[in-house]
Scaffold this motif. Structure first.
Motif, PDB file in Angstrom:
ATOM      1  N   PRO A  37       0.844  -1.201   0.000  1.00  0.00           N
ATOM      2  CA  PRO A  37       0.000   0.000   0.000  1.00  0.00           C
ATOM      3  C   PRO A  37       0.876   1.247   0.000  1.00  0.00           C
ATOM      4  O   PRO A  37       1.863   1.330   0.723  1.00  0.00           O
ATOM      5  CB  PRO A  37      -0.778  -0.122   1.315  1.00  0.00           C
ATOM      6  CG  PRO A  37      -0.727  -1.567   1.678  1.00  0.00           C
ATOM      7  CD  PRO A  37       0.584  -2.064   1.157  1.00  0.00           C
ATOM      8  N   ASP A  38       0.530   2.220  -0.822  1.00  0.00           N
ATOM      9  CA  ASP A  38       1.374   3.414  -0.927  1.00  0.00           C
ATOM     10  C   ASP A  38       0.703   4.661  -0.382  1.00  0.00           C
ATOM     11  O   ASP A  38       1.222   5.762  -0.530  1.00  0.00           O
ATOM     12  CB  ASP A  38       1.818   3.631  -2.372  1.00  0.00           C
ATOM     13  CG  ASP A  38       0.646   3.789  -3.330  1.00  0.00           C
ATOM     14  OD1 ASP A  38      -0.519   3.735  -2.867  1.00  0.00           O
ATOM     15  OD2 ASP A  38       0.889   3.965  -4.538  1.00  0.00           O
ATOM     16  N   VAL A  97       0.886   0.556   6.585  1.00  0.00           N
ATOM     17  CA  VAL A  97       2.340   0.450   6.554  1.00  0.00           C
ATOM     18  C   VAL A  97       2.929   1.852   6.598  1.00  0.00           C
ATOM     19  O   VAL A  97       2.507   2.730   5.841  1.00  0.00           O
ATOM     20  CB  VAL A  97       2.835  -0.261   5.281  1.00  0.00           C
ATOM     21  CG1 VAL A  97       4.326  -0.543   5.374  1.00  0.00           C
ATOM     22  CG2 VAL A  97       2.068  -1.543   5.016  1.00  0.00           C
ATOM     23  N   VAL A  98       3.879   2.066   7.491  1.00  0.00           N
ATOM     24  CA  VAL A  98       4.645   3.312   7.504  1.00  0.00           C
ATOM     25  C   VAL A  98       6.121   2.943   7.434  1.00  0.00           C
ATOM     26  O   VAL A  98       6.524   1.855   7.866  1.00  0.00           O
ATOM     27  CB  VAL A  98       4.352   4.178   8.744  1.00  0.00           C
ATOM     28  CG1 VAL A  98       2.921   4.655   8.745  1.00  0.00           C
ATOM     29  CG2 VAL A  98       4.669   3.418  10.025  1.00  0.00           C
ATOM     30  N   ARG A 129      12.660   1.133   6.438  1.00  0.00           N
ATOM     31  CA  ARG A 129      12.307   0.117   7.426  1.00  0.00           C
ATOM     32  C   ARG A 129      10.791   0.196   7.675  1.00  0.00           C
ATOM     33  O   ARG A 129      10.291   1.228   8.107  1.00  0.00           O
ATOM     34  CB  ARG A 129      13.078   0.339   8.726  1.00  0.00           C
ATOM     35  CG  ARG A 129      12.785  -0.709   9.798  1.00  0.00           C
ATOM     36  CD  ARG A 129      13.586  -0.425  11.058  1.00  0.00           C
ATOM     37  NE  ARG A 129      15.019  -0.633  10.849  1.00  0.00           N
ATOM     38  CZ  ARG A 129      15.919   0.333  10.816  1.00  0.00           C
ATOM     39  NH1 ARG A 129      15.543   1.614  10.943  1.00  0.00           N
ATOM     40  NH2 ARG A 129      17.197   0.057  10.630  1.00  0.00           N
ATOM     41  N   PRO A 130      10.054  -0.867   7.385  1.00  0.00           N
ATOM     42  CA  PRO A 130       8.592  -0.797   7.512  1.00  0.00           C
ATOM     43  C   PRO A 130       8.106  -1.086   8.932  1.00  0.00           C
ATOM     44  O   PRO A 130       8.752  -1.791   9.705  1.00  0.00           O
ATOM     45  CB  PRO A 130       8.115  -1.883   6.552  1.00  0.00           C
ATOM     46  CG  PRO A 130       9.219  -2.893   6.575  1.00  0.00           C
ATOM     47  CD  PRO A 130      10.497  -2.134   6.779  1.00  0.00           C
ATOM     48  N   ASP A 188       8.212  -8.589   1.874  1.00  0.00           N
ATOM     49  CA  ASP A 188       7.218  -7.577   2.214  1.00  0.00           C
ATOM     50  C   ASP A 188       7.299  -6.340   1.334  1.00  0.00           C
ATOM     51  O   ASP A 188       6.683  -5.318   1.630  1.00  0.00           O
ATOM     52  CB  ASP A 188       7.349  -7.174   3.685  1.00  0.00           C
ATOM     53  CG  ASP A 188       8.738  -6.627   4.034  1.00  0.00           C
ATOM     54  OD1 ASP A 188       9.601  -6.563   3.130  1.00  0.00           O
ATOM     55  OD2 ASP A 188       8.956  -6.286   5.213  1.00  0.00           O
ATOM     56  N   GLY A 189       8.066  -6.422   0.248  1.00  0.00           N
ATOM     57  CA  GLY A 189       8.098  -5.325  -0.711  1.00  0.00           C
ATOM     58  C   GLY A 189       8.810  -4.077  -0.246  1.00  0.00           C
ATOM     59  O   GLY A 189       8.665  -3.015  -0.859  1.00  0.00           O
ATOM     60  N   ARG A 190       9.617  -4.169   0.803  1.00  0.00           N
ATOM     61  CA  ARG A 190      10.262  -2.955   1.326  1.00  0.00           C
ATOM     62  C   ARG A 190      11.336  -2.421   0.388  1.00  0.00           C
ATOM     63  O   ARG A 190      11.647  -1.223   0.415  1.00  0.00           O
ATOM     64  CB  ARG A 190      10.873  -3.231   2.697  1.00  0.00           C
ATOM     65  CG  ARG A 190      12.090  -4.153   2.657  1.00  0.00           C
ATOM     66  CD  ARG A 190      12.678  -4.371   4.038  1.00  0.00           C
ATOM     67  NE  ARG A 190      11.788  -5.136   4.888  1.00  0.00           N
ATOM     68  CZ  ARG A 190      12.011  -5.333   6.181  1.00  0.00           C
ATOM     69  NH1 ARG A 190      13.087  -4.835   6.756  1.00  0.00           N
ATOM     70  NH2 ARG A 190      11.166  -6.060   6.896  1.00  0.00           N
TER      71      ARG A 190
END
Length: 520
Positions: free
Chosen positions: A152-153, A211-212, A230-231, A478-480
């Motif tokens: 999510p962006d 997600v931040v 870093r998520p 996790d796509g980080r």
């Protein structure tokens, strides 16, 4: 196509015979607990001759000459390799060696993979049964264009390509207690084993994923820098009360679908030959096989699929996704309410699409078509393999120690009933084993033998086309990681030394390494 769930695997002395044969042919350093689980009930392999074994040893030997491409390196999936398209359909082609009749099966499976499921009751009886809780309405909506999902962006973005797995500590089931290091878990009482962010009308969704990121810089040799993020994940707006106090959450982004049938056809013994659970050779790499319970064959098998190698076969992985991601019942996972827990009474009592002549919301013939499709999504051909920069990057990849986990090549079993995957030299760049990737990537949620710091080595074939297929796709579980360099810089644990070598490279060599990865 015959059902892949009708065979059953009786535990027998065959396992012990195979284990003894494997032990006799394998260095002691490669053996661990997994060596006794050699049965391959999902395959019908023919034994290799001495001549074949010699040929295989030659063609799978590590590269030593980096002045030119290796023979057949352009064809990462052997005869199944497809042309490298320059559009977003690069991962959506069928294996090149399918027959005309198999192409029809593939297209029918593709239709089911893309099918948009609807809520029950509905006039479209072959398409109803969605949810009541779900993450996406079709397989394709998670695996975008058969490739990777994305994170999510923005705060209000509703994700269909990423979710949180959840579990709590629990006992080891009796049927798995022979695996002395199996880690027992149990579903969260309120939320099960997976959080769903969509629901049928009148039923509350389970949560909203938020997600931040905290960004920080990493200094690289040569005056360069990289910015990592870093998520921090939050299961917000919980719809069914709090999570258990000891709940363990793990973020997952949908992985690409290419080459799965070929990974399934790699001999178990060839995978286990790379295992070194106690690092007996002292190289700092301790690959371990995950051992999982197969519903499909009622026995313990080598895990190959999923981000922690938690599933043994393509069919079982596909059926599990229908249940957990879409809420569609299958013969392997027959609960019509999907992942709904007993405490979610409205979900359990909601209308469903089962109970007709199909019994489950998708029946076995259609599951077989989806499985065939999933096994036969083609791997694109390599690009620019003779480019001097790519060749230099390949040498850097080897010299940095990346091939200790990202094992370049295998030869698949010679199979009686799957010629499209039979006896192919393939280049997936993975050992399919578990590795401790360090605290930075840890999710602290175990899965079978996998600890909270272990992940299966991701196959790298096709990775250079990831963002061509889906521009918003990112990397790691996790796509980080937004770039391949960022993904490398998140490596830790067993991969710490290899990462440090990349950090210390001259900028031109680091750029060559990224060019090599982009050619895969």
């Amino acid at each position: 196509m015959p059902s892949s769930t009708r065979q059953k695997w009786p535990r027998s002395k065959t396992n012990l015979f195979l284990a003894a044969a494997f032990a006799a042919a394998t260095p002691v350093a490669a053996l661990d607990l997994a060596s006794q689980y050699q049965a391959e009930p999902h395959l019908s392999p023919l034994p290799r001759t001495d001549a074949e074994r010699a040929r295989i040893e030659t063609v799978t030997a590590p590269a030593t000459d980096f002045t030119a491409p290796e023979r057949f390196e352009d064809l990462p999936a052997g005869a199944a390799t497809v042309r490298a398209r320059q559009d977003d359909e690069a991962f959506s082609q069928h294996s090149a060696n399918l027959s005309f009749e198999q192409e029809l099966e593939f297209k029918l499976g593709n239709g089911l993979f893309k099918k948009i499921w609807v809520f029950s009751p509905a006039s479209t009886l072959a398409s109803d049964g969605l949810g009541p809780l779900y993450n996406a309405r079709s397989c394709q909506r998670c695996h975008l264009k058969d490739g990777r999902g994305h994170v999510p962006d923005q705060p209000e973005y509703a994700s269909t390509t990423m979710f949180l797995r959840v579990s709590i500590p629990g006992p080891v089931p009796p049927k798995l207690q022979e695996i002395h290091d199996y880690i027992g878990t149990a579903p969260d009482p309120n939320y099960g084993t997976q959080l769903q962010d969509f629901s049928a009308p009148g039923i509350a969704p389970e949560y909203k994923l938020q997600v931040v990121y905290e960004e920080f810089e990493v200094a690289l040799n040569g005056g360069e820098h990289a910015t990592l993020r870093r998520p921090r994940y939050t299961a917000a707006n919980l719809g069914y009360g709090p999570l258990a106090e000891d709940a363990m959450l793990s973020p997952r982004v949908a992985p690409p679908m290419i080459g799965l049938g070929l990974l399934e056809a790699i001999p178990t013994a060839d995978i286990l030959a790379h295992a070194d659970a106690d690092d007996a050779n002292g190289d700092g790499i301790s690959g371990r096989a995950n051992l999982v319970w197969s519903r499909e064959f009622s026995g313990i098998m080598l895990g190959r699929f999923g981000l922690k190698a938690g599933m043994a076969t393509v069919h079982e992985q596909s059926a599990g996704a229908f249940s957990g991601d879409i809420g569609i019942s299958t013969p392997l996972f027959p609960a019509h309410a999907g992942e709904c827990t007993d405490l979610q009474t409205a979900c359990q009592s909601a209308p469903h699409g089962g109970g007709d002549s199909r019994e489950t919301e998708i029946d076995q013939p259609n599951m077989d078509l989806v499985t065939f499709y999933s096994r036969n999504l083609g791997v694109p051909a390599r690009r620019n393999t003779a480019d001097p920069k790519v060749l230099r990057g390949k040498q850097v990849f080897y010299d940095s120690g990346c091939t200790s986990c990202h094992v370049p090549k295998y030869v698949t079993h010679r199979l009686k009933d799957r010629p499209e995957q039979s006896f192919q030299l393939i280049w997936p760049y993975s050992d399919l084993l578990l590795h401790d990737m360090g605290e930075g990537l840890a999710d602290h949620r175990p899965e079978a033998r996998a600890t909270g710091r272990e992940w299966r080595t991701a196959p790298l074939w096709g990775i250079g086309l990831t963002q061509q297929v889906s521009p918003r796709a990112t990397f790691l579980h996790d796509g980080r990681a937004r770039t391949l360099l960022e993904a490398i810089l998140w490596h830790g644990g067993e991969a710490e030394a290899a990462k440090r070598r990349v950090v210390d490279l001259e900028p031109k060599d680091r750029a060559a390494l990224i060019s090599f990865l982009g050619s895969l």
